[in-house]
Motif scaffolding. Structure first.
Motif, PDB file in Angstrom:
ATOM      1  N   GLY A  18       0.816  -1.214   0.000  1.00  0.00           N
ATOM      2  CA  GLY A  18       0.000   0.000   0.000  1.00  0.00           C
ATOM      3  C   GLY A  18       0.845   1.258   0.000  1.00  0.00           C
ATOM      4  O   GLY A  18       0.516   2.248  -0.674  1.00  0.00           O
ATOM      5  N   PHE A  19       1.959   1.249   0.765  1.00  0.00           N
ATOM      6  CA  PHE A  19       2.866   2.399   0.766  1.00  0.00           C
ATOM      7  C   PHE A  19       3.482   2.589  -0.616  1.00  0.00           C
ATOM      8  O   PHE A  19       3.563   3.715  -1.124  1.00  0.00           O
ATOM      9  N   ILE A  20       3.936   1.503  -1.228  1.00  0.00           N
ATOM     10  CA  ILE A  20       4.522   1.597  -2.564  1.00  0.00           C
ATOM     11  C   ILE A  20       3.494   2.116  -3.564  1.00  0.00           C
ATOM     12  O   ILE A  20       3.808   2.920  -4.460  1.00  0.00           O
ATOM     13  N   HIS A  21       2.247   1.685  -3.420  1.00  0.00           N
ATOM     14  CA  HIS A  21       1.192   2.113  -4.339  1.00  0.00           C
ATOM     15  C   HIS A  21       0.990   3.615  -4.302  1.00  0.00           C
ATOM     16  O   HIS A  21       0.946   4.274  -5.354  1.00  0.00           O
ATOM     17  N   ILE A  22       0.871   4.183  -3.105  1.00  0.00           N
ATOM     18  CA  ILE A  22       0.629   5.625  -3.010  1.00  0.00           C
ATOM     19  C   ILE A  22       1.858   6.414  -3.420  1.00  0.00           C
ATOM     20  O   ILE A  22       1.763   7.452  -4.089  1.00  0.00           O
ATOM     21  N   ILE A  23       3.049   5.931  -3.082  1.00  0.00           N
ATOM     22  CA  ILE A  23       4.283   6.645  -3.418  1.00  0.00           C
ATOM     23  C   ILE A  23       4.530   6.646  -4.920  1.00  0.00           C
ATOM     24  O   ILE A  23       4.829   7.688  -5.519  1.00  0.00           O
ATOM     25  N   GLU A  24       4.387   5.483  -5.556  1.00  0.00           N
ATOM     26  CA  GLU A  24       4.683   5.375  -6.980  1.00  0.00           C
ATOM     27  C   GLU A  24       3.660   6.103  -7.843  1.00  0.00           C
ATOM     28  O   GLU A  24       4.006   6.688  -8.866  1.00  0.00           O
ATOM     29  N   ASN A  25       2.410   6.075  -7.451  1.00  0.00           N
ATOM     30  CA  ASN A  25       1.388   6.767  -8.225  1.00  0.00           C
ATOM     31  C   ASN A  25       1.390   8.264  -7.988  1.00  0.00           C
ATOM     32  O   ASN A  25       0.867   9.020  -8.813  1.00  0.00           O
TER      33      ASN A  25
ATOM     34  N   GLY B 167       4.415  10.103  -6.941  1.00  0.00           N
ATOM     35  CA  GLY B 167       5.685  10.671  -7.353  1.00  0.00           C
ATOM     36  C   GLY B 167       6.449  11.264  -6.186  1.00  0.00           C
ATOM     37  O   GLY B 167       5.946  11.361  -5.061  1.00  0.00           O
ATOM     38  N   ASP B 168       7.684  11.664  -6.460  1.00  0.00           N
ATOM     39  CA  ASP B 168       8.550  12.244  -5.431  1.00  0.00           C
ATOM     40  C   ASP B 168       8.172  13.696  -5.159  1.00  0.00           C
ATOM     41  O   ASP B 168       8.121  14.503  -6.100  1.00  0.00           O
ATOM     42  N   PRO B 169       7.903  14.063  -3.904  1.00  0.00           N
ATOM     43  CA  PRO B 169       7.683  15.471  -3.590  1.00  0.00           C
ATOM     44  C   PRO B 169       8.999  16.238  -3.681  1.00  0.00           C
ATOM     45  O   PRO B 169      10.064  15.618  -3.610  1.00  0.00           O
ATOM     46  N   PRO B 170       8.996  17.559  -3.846  1.00  0.00           N
ATOM     47  CA  PRO B 170       7.814  18.437  -3.860  1.00  0.00           C
ATOM     48  C   PRO B 170       7.169  18.602  -5.219  1.00  0.00           C
ATOM     49  O   PRO B 170       6.082  19.170  -5.325  1.00  0.00           O
TER      50      PRO B 170
ATOM     51  N   PRO C 255      10.272   0.134  -8.286  1.00  0.00           N
ATOM     52  CA  PRO C 255       9.964   1.528  -7.969  1.00  0.00           C
ATOM     53  C   PRO C 255      10.732   2.490  -8.871  1.00  0.00           C
ATOM     54  O   PRO C 255      11.909   2.264  -9.171  1.00  0.00           O
ATOM     55  N   ALA C 256      10.053   3.558  -9.288  1.00  0.00           N
ATOM     56  CA  ALA C 256      10.694   4.594 -10.092  1.00  0.00           C
ATOM     57  C   ALA C 256      11.014   5.825  -9.258  1.00  0.00           C
ATOM     58  O   ALA C 256      11.864   6.630  -9.642  1.00  0.00           O
ATOM     59  N   THR C 257      10.329   5.989  -8.130  1.00  0.00           N
ATOM     60  CA  THR C 257      10.563   7.160  -7.274  1.00  0.00           C
ATOM     61  C   THR C 257      11.716   6.907  -6.319  1.00  0.00           C
ATOM     62  O   THR C 257      12.042   5.758  -5.982  1.00  0.00           O
TER      63      THR C 257
ATOM     64  N   ILE D 229      11.778   7.804  -3.132  1.00  0.00           N
ATOM     65  CA  ILE D 229      11.225   7.328  -1.857  1.00  0.00           C
ATOM     66  C   ILE D 229      10.890   5.842  -1.954  1.00  0.00           C
ATOM     67  O   ILE D 229      11.141   5.074  -1.026  1.00  0.00           O
ATOM     68  N   GLY D 230      10.322   5.422  -3.086  1.00  0.00           N
ATOM     69  CA  GLY D 230       9.992   4.015  -3.267  1.00  0.00           C
ATOM     70  C   GLY D 230      11.218   3.135  -3.243  1.00  0.00           C
ATOM     71  O   GLY D 230      11.199   2.032  -2.675  1.00  0.00           O
ATOM     72  N   ARG D 231      12.312   3.595  -3.853  1.00  0.00           N
ATOM     73  CA  ARG D 231      13.547   2.806  -3.839  1.00  0.00           C
ATOM     74  C   ARG D 231      14.146   2.719  -2.441  1.00  0.00           C
ATOM     75  O   ARG D 231      14.646   1.664  -2.026  1.00  0.00           O
ATOM     76  N   LEU D 232      14.091   3.837  -1.706  1.00  0.00           N
ATOM     77  CA  LEU D 232      14.615   3.830  -0.337  1.00  0.00           C
ATOM     78  C   LEU D 232      13.751   2.937   0.551  1.00  0.00           C
ATOM     79  O   LEU D 232      14.283   2.233   1.425  1.00  0.00           O
ATOM     80  N   PHE D 233      12.454   2.930   0.318  1.00  0.00           N
ATOM     81  CA  PHE D 233      11.545   2.117   1.131  1.00  0.00           C
ATOM     82  C   PHE D 233      11.799   0.633   0.904  1.00  0.00           C
ATOM     83  O   PHE D 233      11.802  -0.172   1.815  1.00  0.00           O
TER      84      PHE D 233
END
Length: 280
Positions: free
Chosen positions: A229-236, A238-241, A272-274, A276-280
């Motif tokens: 679920g975390f990966i889903h919200i992060i990847e869809n 994108g990286d802030p800001p 993961p492409a973001t 944050i997703g890669r770090l997670f």
């Protein structure tokens, strides 16, 4: 029906139309409103617990304290008896809460799989109406647990309490903003850890070995699906800001990605492409 025939479509701006279709500009995203509602509710609760303790210690005499304690102790015993699962009513309550949790998870699976991340709404879809009703029931269960807690401050930092703080307030904020954000609804999956306890209440699990085995399975499944679920919200999102590097992934694609990652197989077909997703 064409766009020209849709009533009221001409009165909508292009931004509102795109928002209703889930296309939201980075500057117009309101995720921070949903997160702030959770943080504000949590900090307000902690402050009220501290304030109550301070007031009770400094401004309440023993007679008033005993009078209020009598009523509070009765309520605490009643709530504790229900939550303990030692009575038929308690077992029924725990079973109902678990069923509600499963329904909430299934609703989340559906919304996430259909691509819901953030969008404007003029009318609540059936799944979101159902999820809002479930959140009201979770809120009632939250107050029951709060009453039964021996230490209110410790209760505020417990796992399921934090889950409630990050899932219940955003559903009310969505009514005010006229938009929905799937946010951290995946945290509800952590309630899957209560399955062994529920099966014990129903006398389905009796041996210590079977209980421990199911506890391990439930813990693994809850971590796996929550991480997806975390990966889903992060990847869809994108990286802030600036919310760049976003990619569209369905929820079950994220589930597949997480099991490949957790099992150290690493096929690499979905990744993961973001940042944050890669770090997670």
């Amino acid at each position: 029906m064409t766009d020209e025939e849709v009533p009221g479509l001409d009165s909508l701006t292009q931004d509102e139309t795109e928002c209703g279709n889930g296309i939201i500009k980075p500057d117009d995203r309101k995720y921070w409103c949903f997160l702030l509602s959770s943080l504000f509710t949590f900090l307000s609760g902690v402050f009220m617990v501290f304030a109550h303790r301070t007031f009770s210690c400094c401004f309440t005499n023993n007679q008033d304290r005993d009078k209020h304690s009598g009523f509070l102790n009765e309520a605490k015993e009643w709530a504790g008896e229900l939550l303990s699962g030692q009575t038929k009513a308690g077992k029924l309550l725990n079973g109902i809460v678990f069923v509600i949790s499963i329904c909430s998870q299934l609703t989340y699976f559906y919304d996430a799989q259909t691509g819901l991340v953030e969008k404007c709404i003029t009318e609540y879809p059936a799944t979101l109406k159902f999820d809002f009703l479930l959140n009201i029931l979770f809120m009632a269960y939250f107050f029951m647990r709060f009453i039964a807690a021996n230490d209110k401050l410790v209760f505020m930092f417990q796992l399921y309490t934090m889950v409630d703080f990050f899932t219940i307030p955003p559903s009310f904020v969505s009514l005010i903003l006229g938009r929905v954000w799937i946010g951290l609804r995946c945290l509800r999956i952590l309630r899957l850890n209560a399955l062994p306890e529920i099966l014990q209440y129903l006398n389905i699990l009796e041996t210590a070995r079977s209980i421990r085995l199911l506890q391990l399975v439930a813990m693994f499944m809850s971590i796996w699906w929550t991480a997806a679920g975390f990966i889903h919200i992060i990847e869809n999102y994108g990286d802030p800001p600036y919310f760049d590097n976003a990619q569209h992934l369905s929820y079950f694609e994220c589930v597949y990605c997480m099991i490949v990652t957790m099992s150290t197989v690493g096929y690499g077909d979905i990744h993961p492409a973001t940042l944050i997703g890669r770090l997670f």
